[in-house]
Design a protein around this motif. Structure first.
Motif, mmCIF file in Angstrom:
data_model
loop_
_atom_site.group_PDB
_atom_site.id
_atom_site.type_symbol
_atom_site.label_atom_id
_atom_site.label_comp_id
_atom_site.label_asym_id
_atom_site.label_seq_id
_atom_site.Cartn_x
_atom_site.Cartn_y
_atom_site.Cartn_z
ATOM 1 N N GLU A 191 0.826 -1.209 0.000
ATOM 2 C CA GLU A 191 0.000 0.000 0.000
ATOM 3 C C GLU A 191 0.862 1.261 0.000
ATOM 4 O O GLU A 191 0.504 2.261 -0.630
ATOM 5 C CB GLU A 191 -0.960 0.004 1.190
ATOM 6 N N ILE A 202 0.622 4.121 -2.889
ATOM 7 C CA ILE A 202 0.336 5.548 -2.657
ATOM 8 C C ILE A 202 1.435 6.407 -3.285
ATOM 9 O O ILE A 202 1.162 7.486 -3.803
ATOM 10 C CB ILE A 202 0.115 5.861 -1.163
ATOM 11 N N LEU A 218 -4.909 14.204 -3.045
ATOM 12 C CA LEU A 218 -4.535 12.810 -2.816
ATOM 13 C C LEU A 218 -5.654 12.058 -2.127
ATOM 14 O O LEU A 218 -5.975 10.922 -2.492
ATOM 15 C CB LEU A 218 -3.248 12.721 -1.992
ATOM 16 N N PHE A 219 -6.285 12.685 -1.152
ATOM 17 C CA PHE A 219 -7.371 12.032 -0.429
ATOM 18 C C PHE A 219 -8.516 11.692 -1.371
ATOM 19 O O PHE A 219 -9.053 10.592 -1.345
ATOM 20 C CB PHE A 219 -7.871 12.925 0.710
ATOM 21 N N TYR A 277 -7.176 8.802 -3.762
ATOM 22 C CA TYR A 277 -6.794 7.534 -3.136
ATOM 23 C C TYR A 277 -7.899 6.899 -2.300
ATOM 24 O O TYR A 277 -7.851 5.712 -2.037
ATOM 25 C CB TYR A 277 -5.544 7.742 -2.269
ATOM 26 N N GLN A 278 -8.921 7.654 -1.905
ATOM 27 C CA GLN A 278 -9.963 7.071 -1.065
ATOM 28 C C GLN A 278 -10.723 5.950 -1.772
ATOM 29 O O GLN A 278 -11.300 5.091 -1.128
ATOM 30 C CB GLN A 278 -10.929 8.137 -0.566
ATOM 31 N N SER A 280 -8.162 2.910 -1.136
ATOM 32 C CA SER A 280 -8.080 2.470 0.254
ATOM 33 C C SER A 280 -8.627 3.551 1.167
ATOM 34 O O SER A 280 -8.453 4.734 0.906
ATOM 35 C CB SER A 280 -6.624 2.182 0.625
ATOM 36 N N ASP A 281 -9.270 3.128 2.242
ATOM 37 C CA ASP A 281 -9.812 4.093 3.199
ATOM 38 C C ASP A 281 -8.806 4.451 4.287
ATOM 39 O O ASP A 281 -9.120 5.173 5.213
ATOM 40 C CB ASP A 281 -11.094 3.547 3.825
ATOM 41 N N VAL A 330 -5.910 6.249 4.009
ATOM 42 C CA VAL A 330 -4.985 7.195 3.385
ATOM 43 C C VAL A 330 -4.002 7.763 4.398
ATOM 44 O O VAL A 330 -2.786 7.727 4.189
ATOM 45 C CB VAL A 330 -5.755 8.350 2.696
#
Length: 145
Positions: free
Chosen positions: A59, A63, A87-88, A91-92, A95-96, A98
């Motif tokens: 992960e 990222i 990014l949030f 990327y959310q 994956s939760d 972050v």
């Protein structure tokens, strides 16, 4: 006769490590000991810890890939950066976790940002800078496959 004594001795040693045994003796470890805070070798717990560690490393590399793909290049340093808000949002969907992954990646000197913690809405404009190269990201991902 000798074989049975060895089996008996082995059984007694195993019972000392079994927390449900009346002859259980808890071990005292120094905080500086290599065994402190780690699972016993060869156990299911150790296997699960290794698997989780590999998953987290994957992960972190992912990222970094996302930052590399969607980030911008800083003209003065030549490093790739992205805002936490961007990014949030990107990327959310992957994956939760972050913020947790970012904290772990910073600990491993893969990314850098100001402050101890990042919060949604409050830190939307904070800059996250990628500290490793594309080759290092690819090497990390190849080592995990």
């Amino acid at each position: 006769m000798f074989k049975f004594r060895e089996l008996e001795k082995k059984e007694i040693e195993e019972k000392q490590d079994d927390v449900y045994s009346p002859s259980y003796v808890p071990k005292k470890y120094s905080k500086m000991s290599k065994e402190y805070g780690t699972p016993k070798p060869g156990t299911l717990t150790e296997m699960r810890a290794k698997k989780a560690s590999k998953h987290i490393a994957r992960e972190m590399a992912q990222i970094c890939e996302v930052i590399e793909e969607y980030g911008k290049i800083d003209s003065t340093t030549g490093k790739i950066y992205i805002t936490f808000g961007d990014l949030f949002n990107i990327y959310q969907y992957i994956s939760d976790k972050v913020v947790g992954i970012l904290l772990r990646a910073r600990k491993h000197h893969m990314v850098d940002f100001d402050g101890e913690m990042l919060y949604q809405r409050r830190d939307e404009e904070k800059i996250i800078t990628l500290q490793i190269t594309h080759e290092q990201i690819m090497t990390a991902l190849d080592g995990l496959r």
